[in-house]
Design an enzyme around this catalytic site. Structure first.
Site, PDB file in Angstrom:
ATOM      1  N   ARG A 176      69.002 -11.607 -57.563  1.00 42.28           N
ATOM      2  CA  ARG A 176      69.433 -12.513 -58.543  1.00 42.28           C
ATOM      3  C   ARG A 176      71.152 -12.659 -58.280  1.00 42.28           C
ATOM      4  NH1 ARG A 176      73.891 -12.549 -62.600  1.00 42.28           N
ATOM      5  NH2 ARG A 176      73.306 -14.079 -64.038  1.00 42.28           N
TER       6      ARG A 176
ATOM      7  N   ASP B  68      74.860 -13.352 -58.896  1.00 42.49           N
ATOM      8  CA  ASP B  68      75.830 -13.719 -60.037  1.00 42.49           C
ATOM      9  C   ASP B  68      76.831 -14.574 -59.773  1.00 42.49           C
ATOM     10  OD1 ASP B  68      76.609 -13.083 -62.691  1.00 42.49           O
ATOM     11  OD2 ASP B  68      78.399 -12.044 -61.531  1.00 42.49           O
TER      12      ASP B  68
ATOM     13  N   GLU C 276      72.197 -17.684 -59.539  1.00 35.51           N
ATOM     14  CA  GLU C 276      72.667 -17.953 -61.021  1.00 35.51           C
ATOM     15  C   GLU C 276      73.759 -19.039 -61.132  1.00 35.51           C
ATOM     16  OE1 GLU C 276      75.367 -16.798 -64.880  1.00 35.51           O
ATOM     17  OE2 GLU C 276      76.018 -16.362 -62.705  1.00 35.51           O
TER      18      GLU C 276
ATOM     19  N   ASP D 264      73.461 -13.892 -71.464  1.00 34.74           N
ATOM     20  CA  ASP D 264      74.948 -14.722 -71.881  1.00 34.74           C
ATOM     21  C   ASP D 264      74.812 -15.888 -73.009  1.00 34.74           C
ATOM     22  OD1 ASP D 264      76.251 -13.437 -69.368  1.00 34.74           O
ATOM     23  OD2 ASP D 264      75.522 -14.936 -68.199  1.00 34.74           O
TER      24      ASP D 264
ATOM     25  N   ASP E  50      76.963 -13.348 -76.561  1.00 37.52           N
ATOM     26  CA  ASP E  50      77.623 -12.209 -75.844  1.00 37.52           C
ATOM     27  C   ASP E  50      78.702 -11.541 -76.750  1.00 37.52           C
ATOM     28  OD1 ASP E  50      79.156 -10.627 -74.205  1.00 37.52           O
ATOM     29  OD2 ASP E  50      79.531 -12.074 -72.888  1.00 37.52           O
TER      30      ASP E  50
HETATM   31  C1  ARE Z   1      83.729 -11.925 -71.270  1.00 40.66           C
HETATM   32  C2  ARE Z   1      83.589 -12.094 -72.682  1.00 40.66           C
HETATM   33  C3  ARE Z   1      82.994 -13.552 -72.923  1.00 40.66           C
HETATM   34  C4  ARE Z   1      83.870 -14.567 -72.273  1.00 40.66           C
HETATM   35  C5  ARE Z   1      84.019 -14.125 -70.727  1.00 40.66           C
HETATM   36  C6  ARE Z   1      84.777 -15.116 -69.926  1.00 40.66           C
HETATM   37  O1  ARE Z   1      82.410 -11.363 -73.260  1.00 40.66           O
HETATM   38  O2  ARE Z   1      83.171 -13.828 -74.280  1.00 40.66           O
HETATM   39  O3  ARE Z   1      83.303 -15.744 -72.121  1.00 40.66           O
HETATM   40  O4  ARE Z   1      84.510 -12.770 -70.871  1.00 40.66           O
HETATM   41  O5  ARE Z   1      86.068 -15.014 -69.992  1.00 40.66           O
HETATM   42  C7  ARE Z   1      80.314 -10.253 -67.280  1.00 40.66           C
HETATM   43  C8  ARE Z   1      79.931  -9.881 -68.587  1.00 40.66           C
HETATM   44  C9  ARE Z   1      80.470 -10.678 -69.850  1.00 40.66           C
HETATM   45  C10 ARE Z   1      82.208 -10.821 -69.670  1.00 40.66           C
HETATM   46  C11 ARE Z   1      82.356 -11.444 -68.339  1.00 40.66           C
HETATM   47  C12 ARE Z   1      83.673 -11.357 -67.982  1.00 40.66           C
HETATM   48  O6  ARE Z   1      78.353  -9.843 -68.727  1.00 40.66           O
HETATM   49  O7  ARE Z   1      80.072 -10.223 -70.994  1.00 40.66           O
HETATM   50  O8  ARE Z   1      82.255 -11.887 -70.641  1.00 40.66           O
HETATM   51  O9  ARE Z   1      81.691 -10.441 -67.451  1.00 40.66           O
HETATM   52  O10 ARE Z   1      84.096 -10.250 -68.076  1.00 40.66           O
HETATM   53  C13 ARE Z   1      79.933 -19.362 -66.174  1.00 40.66           C
HETATM   54  C14 ARE Z   1      79.720 -18.829 -64.834  1.00 40.66           C
HETATM   55  C15 ARE Z   1      78.260 -17.773 -64.804  1.00 40.66           C
HETATM   56  C16 ARE Z   1      78.558 -16.546 -65.794  1.00 40.66           C
HETATM   57  C17 ARE Z   1      78.960 -17.164 -67.106  1.00 40.66           C
HETATM   58  C18 ARE Z   1      79.126 -16.199 -68.095  1.00 40.66           C
HETATM   59  O11 ARE Z   1      79.195 -19.940 -64.088  1.00 40.66           O
HETATM   60  O12 ARE Z   1      78.162 -17.138 -63.699  1.00 40.66           O
HETATM   61  O13 ARE Z   1      79.962 -18.133 -66.951  1.00 40.66           O
HETATM   62  N1  ARE Z   1      77.320 -15.676 -65.702  1.00 40.66           N
HETATM   63  C19 ARE Z   1      77.489 -14.404 -64.805  1.00 40.66           C
HETATM   64  C20 ARE Z   1      76.717 -13.413 -65.461  1.00 40.66           C
HETATM   65  C21 ARE Z   1      77.610 -12.636 -66.847  1.00 40.66           C
HETATM   66  C22 ARE Z   1      78.930 -12.047 -66.249  1.00 40.66           C
HETATM   67  C23 ARE Z   1      79.448 -12.726 -65.043  1.00 40.66           C
HETATM   68  C24 ARE Z   1      78.852 -13.991 -64.802  1.00 40.66           C
HETATM   69  C25 ARE Z   1      80.632 -12.203 -64.335  1.00 40.66           C
HETATM   70  O14 ARE Z   1      75.562 -13.754 -65.917  1.00 40.66           O
HETATM   71  O15 ARE Z   1      76.923 -12.092 -67.592  1.00 40.66           O
HETATM   72  O16 ARE Z   1      79.794 -11.910 -67.201  1.00 40.66           O
HETATM   73  O17 ARE Z   1      79.986 -11.154 -63.513  1.00 40.66           O
HETATM   74  C26 ARE Z   1      78.859 -23.769 -68.848  1.00 40.66           C
HETATM   75  C27 ARE Z   1      79.690 -23.604 -67.558  1.00 40.66           C
HETATM   76  C28 ARE Z   1      79.076 -22.461 -66.655  1.00 40.66           C
HETATM   77  C29 ARE Z   1      79.310 -21.169 -67.448  1.00 40.66           C
HETATM   78  C30 ARE Z   1      78.226 -21.423 -68.783  1.00 40.66           C
HETATM   79  C31 ARE Z   1      78.376 -19.988 -69.440  1.00 40.66           C
HETATM   80  O18 ARE Z   1      77.410 -24.117 -68.563  1.00 40.66           O
HETATM   81  O19 ARE Z   1      79.556 -24.660 -66.864  1.00 40.66           O
HETATM   82  O20 ARE Z   1      79.719 -22.364 -65.343  1.00 40.66           O
HETATM   83  O21 ARE Z   1      78.807 -19.811 -66.606  1.00 40.66           O
HETATM   84  O22 ARE Z   1      78.648 -22.426 -69.621  1.00 40.66           O
HETATM   85  O23 ARE Z   1      79.757 -19.598 -69.876  1.00 40.66           O
END
Ligand code: ARE
Ligand code: CA
Length: 588
Positions: free
Chosen positions: A326, A328, A357, A424, A468
Site C-alpha cells: 500500500r 502512502d 493511497e 485516517d 485520528d
Molecule cells: C497529524 C495529525 C492530524 C493532521 C495531520 C496533518 O494527527 O490531525 O491532520 O497531522 O497535519 C500520519 C499519521 C497522522 C499524522 C500525519 C502527519 O497517521 O496521524 O497526522 O502522519 O504527522 C491527505 C493525504 C493522504 C494522507 C491523509 C492523512 O493525501 O495521503 O491526508 N494519508 C496518509 C496516511 C496517514 C499518514 C500520512 C499520510 C503521512 O494514511 O495516516 O499520517 O504519512 C481530503 C484531501 C486528501 C487528504 C484527506 C484526508 O480528501 O483531499 O488529500 O488526504 O482529505 O485528510
C-alpha cells in the site's frame, strides 16, 4: 439533442482493453435524452470497393450519474484493432458522433474520421493479480491490535485500553499479539491483512520512518515477522505492507546528516530543500508531507534515493514473501518512480498487489503501468453519506456510486479497495451516530459491491472513535465488551461473499431503482446463469417493494440471508424491515 453533453475519448475509462481480446467502449450523453445508442466499428484495413466495412451493434445503458447517461458495449475485434464511432437516436433525430465531430450519416470513405483504438498490445492491458478479486481485507494498526509480548513495549507504555489514544501515547501492540489472534481473524473469514507501517520509526503510527530495512523493535523482529507471514499464508491470508516513500521521518539518518552538515551533506539532494540552513518555523523551508516538519519529502527523482527505495520495495517481497504494497501519499510521488517500482517489484513476485493511497479521482495511476488499485475513498464518501449520515437520499447515492463506477474501467473496479473507514477517518459507529441497523445495512452494501471490501480493525465488533487519533483505540478483546451480534453479522456477510462469487465480482452490477420518497434502493448483479437482486430499505418503516424486472428466465431463487428457496412469481414484491436488506439469488 444536447451535443455538448456527448463525450468519448480513447484510452481511458471510455475505451480500454478489458483483457487481451476484449475492448470495452463507453460513451456519455445527457441524462434521459437518448433512446438508443449504437456502436459503428470495423477493422481499419478492411475495405470493399473503396468503402470501409463496418458493423453496427446496440450499446446498453450501463448507468447514470447526476448529469449523464452512460452507454456500454464490449467487442472482440478479430485483429485486435478498431476504428469506431457512435450513432445516437433521440426521437426523430439520428446523429453520428466521431473523432472529427457530428455527422448526419456515417462517412465511410475514410477511417480518419473515426475514433481509434490502434492495437491491443498485451503488455499494455491493465491486469491486477487474480487473487485480489476474491480478497476480503482487514486493516490492522499494529500498535493497537494486541500486545502479545510486554518485553518489547516502548518506554511509558500504558496498560491496554486504559485511556484514549493521543497523537503520542503507546499501548504496546505487536506481532506476537496479532499471531495470538489469527484464529479470531480466521473465524471472521477475512483473507488479507493490510498493516499500516511496521518499519522502524519514531511515532506510534510509524509513518515517520527511520529505517526502511528494519522492523520497529516495539513490534518484534524479522524472525517474528517472518513467522507472522508464514502463519497467515498457512491460513490463506495475504499480507500487505505500507510503503511510506513520499517522505521519510525526521530521524532518518540521511535527513539527520543534512540537518548536521547542511549544504555539505552528501544527502542534500535526497530531499527537496529550498534553502540552507534548514528551518522548521513558521513552516519548514523544505518540502514535507503537509506542513509536517517531521516528514521531509524524499526526492524520488534522485537516482540514489530511487535505488534505495526500490531496494526496499523488493527486499520485503523477496525475503519475507509479502503479497502487497500500500503506497502512502501515492499521488505526491512522481509517476516515473511508480512505473519503475511496479516493474521491479513484479519482477520478483508477479502477483504482488500494488495499492495507491489516493483519495481522489485516480485514472492516471490506473492505466496498467503503475497501480492495481487505489483506496476507494469516493466510494466511502457516497456510502457514508447515504447509509450512515443520511445526508443523501437514495437517488443521489445511486448516482454518486454510478459516477465512481463509470470513472474507471471494469477491470479496475473489480480490484478496487472499498473501505468504510480507516486510521485516517472517524469510525463508522460515530459517523452513523451508533445506529446499528444503519451500520448493518451499510456493511451489507459494502459486502455485496464489486471490488474488494476492507474492514478497519474493530469495526466488526462496534468499536468507536472520532477522527485520528480517536479512531485508533486499543482493540477490545473482552467478549463482554464486544458487539457480538455485529461480529456475527459481518461474519455472515463475509461467508456469503465467499460462498457466492456473484456477491463479489462474478457479475455485472447495475442500479435498477432508487426512490427518494421511500428511500429504497434496488441494484443487481447478473452473470450467464444467475441474477443477484439486492434490495435496501433505508427508511425507518417496513416496506413492500415491487421488483421492476423480468424474472421469467429464472426458475427459482434463494434468499441468501434465510437460505429459503422459492419460485419467483409474476409481479414479485419483496418485504423489507426498516433499514433492512434482502439478497435474492435467482437461478436459471
Ligand atoms: C497529524 C495529525 C492530524 C493532521 C495531520 C496533518 O494527527 O490531525 O491532520 O497531522 O497535519 C500520519 C499519521 C497522522 C499524522 C500525519 C502527519 O497517521 O496521524 O497526522 O502522519 O504527522 C491527505 C493525504 C493522504 C494522507 C491523509 C492523512 O493525501 O495521503 O491526508 N494519508 C496518509 C496516511 C496517514 C499518514 C500520512 C499520510 C503521512 O494514511 O495516516 O499520517 O504519512 C481530503 C484531501 C486528501 C487528504 C484527506 C484526508 O480528501 O483531499 O488529500 O488526504 O482529505 O485528510
Ligand atoms: Ca508489546
Amino acid at each position: 439533442m444536447l451535443k455538448e453533453a456527448i463525450f468519448h475519448r480513447p484510452k481511458n475509462e471510455f475505451v480500454y482493453a478489458y483483457d487481451e481480446k476484449t475492448l470495452h467502449i463507453r460513451i456519455r450523453s445527457k441524462k434521459g435524452e437518448m433512446e438508443k445508442v449504437s456502436l459503428i466499428y470495423g477493422d481499419p484495413y478492411e475495405w470493399n470497393n473503396g468503402k470501409w466495412i463496418t458493423k453496427k451493434i446496440p450499446m446498453v445503458k450501463s448507468g447514470q450519474d447526476t448529469l449523464f447517461d452512460y452507454w456500454f458495449a464490449s467487442v472482440q475485434p478479430e485483429f485486435r484493432r478498431m476504428r469506431y464511432g457512435f450513432e445516437l437516436f433521440e426521437g426523430e433525430e439520428t446523429i453520428v458522433y466521431t473523432e472529427k465531430g457530428f455527422f448526419r450519416e456515417a462517412p465511410l470513405d475514410d477511417t480518419a474520421y473515426y475514433f481509434c483504438f490502434p492495437f491491443i498490445n498485451p503488455v499494455d492491458v491493465f491486469k491486477a493479480p487474480d487473487w485480489v478479486k476474491n480478497t476480503i481485507w482487514y486493516q490492522i494498526f499494529p500498535e493497537r491490535f494486541a500486545n502479545g509480548d510486554p518485553n518489547n513495549d516502548p518506554k511509558d507504555t500504558l496498560p491496554w485500553g486504559s485511556t484514549d489514544p493521543t497523537p503520542t501515547n503507546f499501548f504496546g501492540g505487536d506481532f506476537e499479539g496479532i499471531m495470538q489472534h489469527l484464529d479470531y481473524l480466521e473465524e471472521l473469514g477475512i483473507n488479507g491483512i493490510y498493516f499500516t507501517p511496521i518499519f522502524k520509526a519514531y511515532s506510534n503510527h510509524k509513518y515517520d520512518t527511520i529505517d526502511y530495512f528494519e522492523i520497529d523493535p516495539q513490534f518484534g523482529d524479522k524472525k517474528t515477522f517472518k513467522k507472522l507471514v508464514e502463519e497467515c499464508h498457512k491460513r490463506g491470508i495475504k499480507i500487505m505492507l505500507d510503503a511510506v516513500f513520499n517522505h521519510s521521518g525526521y530521524y532518518f539518518p540521511p535527513f539527520q546528516d543534512v540537518l548536521k552538515n547542511g549544504e555539505k551533506s552528501k544527502y542534500k539532494d535526497w530531499f527537496h530543500i529550498r534553502e540552507f540552513p534548514l528551518k522548521m518555523e513558521p513552516i519548514p523551508n523544505y518540502d514535507t508531507f503537509a506542513f509536517t516538519s517531521q516528514m521531509p519529502k524524499l526526492n524520488t527523482e534522485n537516482p540514489e534515493v530511487k535505488k534505495y527505495l526500490l531496494d526496499v520495495g523488493k527486499y520485503w517481497v523477496k525475503e519475507f514473501d509479502i503479497d502487497g504494497w500500500r503506497l502512502d501519499v501515492a499521488n505526491e510521488v512522481d509517476h516515473a518512480f511508480w512505473r519503475e517500482f511496479r516493474k521491479e517489484v513484479k519482477a520478483i513476485k508477479e502477483d504482488v498487489y500494488i495499492l495507491g493511497e489516493i483519495w481522489h479521482d485516480s485514472m492516471p495511476w490506473l492505466q496498467g503501468d503503475e497501480f492495481d488499485a487505489v483506496m476507494n475513498y469516493p466510494f466511502t464518501y457516497g456510502t457514508l453519506n447515504f447509509f450512515a449520515k443520511d445526508e443523501m437520499k437514495a437517488k443521489e447515492f445511486s448516482e454518486t456510486i454510478q459516477h465512481v463506477i463509470h470513472s474507471y474501467p471494469q477491470n479496475v473496479n473489480e480490484v478496487s479497495f472499498n473501505l468504510l473507514g480507516s486510521h485516517d477517518t472517524p469510525r463508522i459507529q460515530n459517523v452513523a451516530k451508533f445506529h446499528q441497523p444503519k451500520i448493518k445495512q451499510m456493511l451489507a452494501f459494502q459486502m455485496s459491491f464489486i471490488g474488494t471490501p476492507c474492514i478497519y480493525y474493530g469495526d466488526e465488533i462496534g468499536m468507536t472513535g472520532k477522527q485520528d487519533p480517536g479512531c485508533r483505540k486499543c482493540m477490545i478483546w473482552d467478549r463482554d465488551k464486544q458487539n457480538v451480534e455485529l461480529f456475527q453479522h459481518v461474519k455472515k456477510l463475509i461467508h456469503l461473499r465467499k460462498t457466492y462469487p456473484i456477491m463479489a465480482n462474478d457479475g455485472t452490477l447495475k442500479f435498477v431503482e432508487a426512490n427518494d420518497e421511500t428511500n429504497h434502493l434496488i441494484y443487481m448483479k447478473e452473470n450467464k446463469s444467475e441474477l443477484l437482486l439486492c434490495v435496501m430499505n433505508h427508511s425507518d418503516k417496513p416496506l413492500e417493494i415491487q421488483i421492476p424486472i423480468d424474472l421469467s428466465p429464472y426458475s427459482a431463487y434463494i434468499d441468501l440471508w434465510t437460505e429459503e428457496r422459492k419460485v419467483p412469481g409474476h409481479n414479485m414484491k419483496v418485504q423489507t424491515d426498516a433499514y433492512g436488506f434482502r439478497f435474492l439469488l435467482f437461478q436459471k
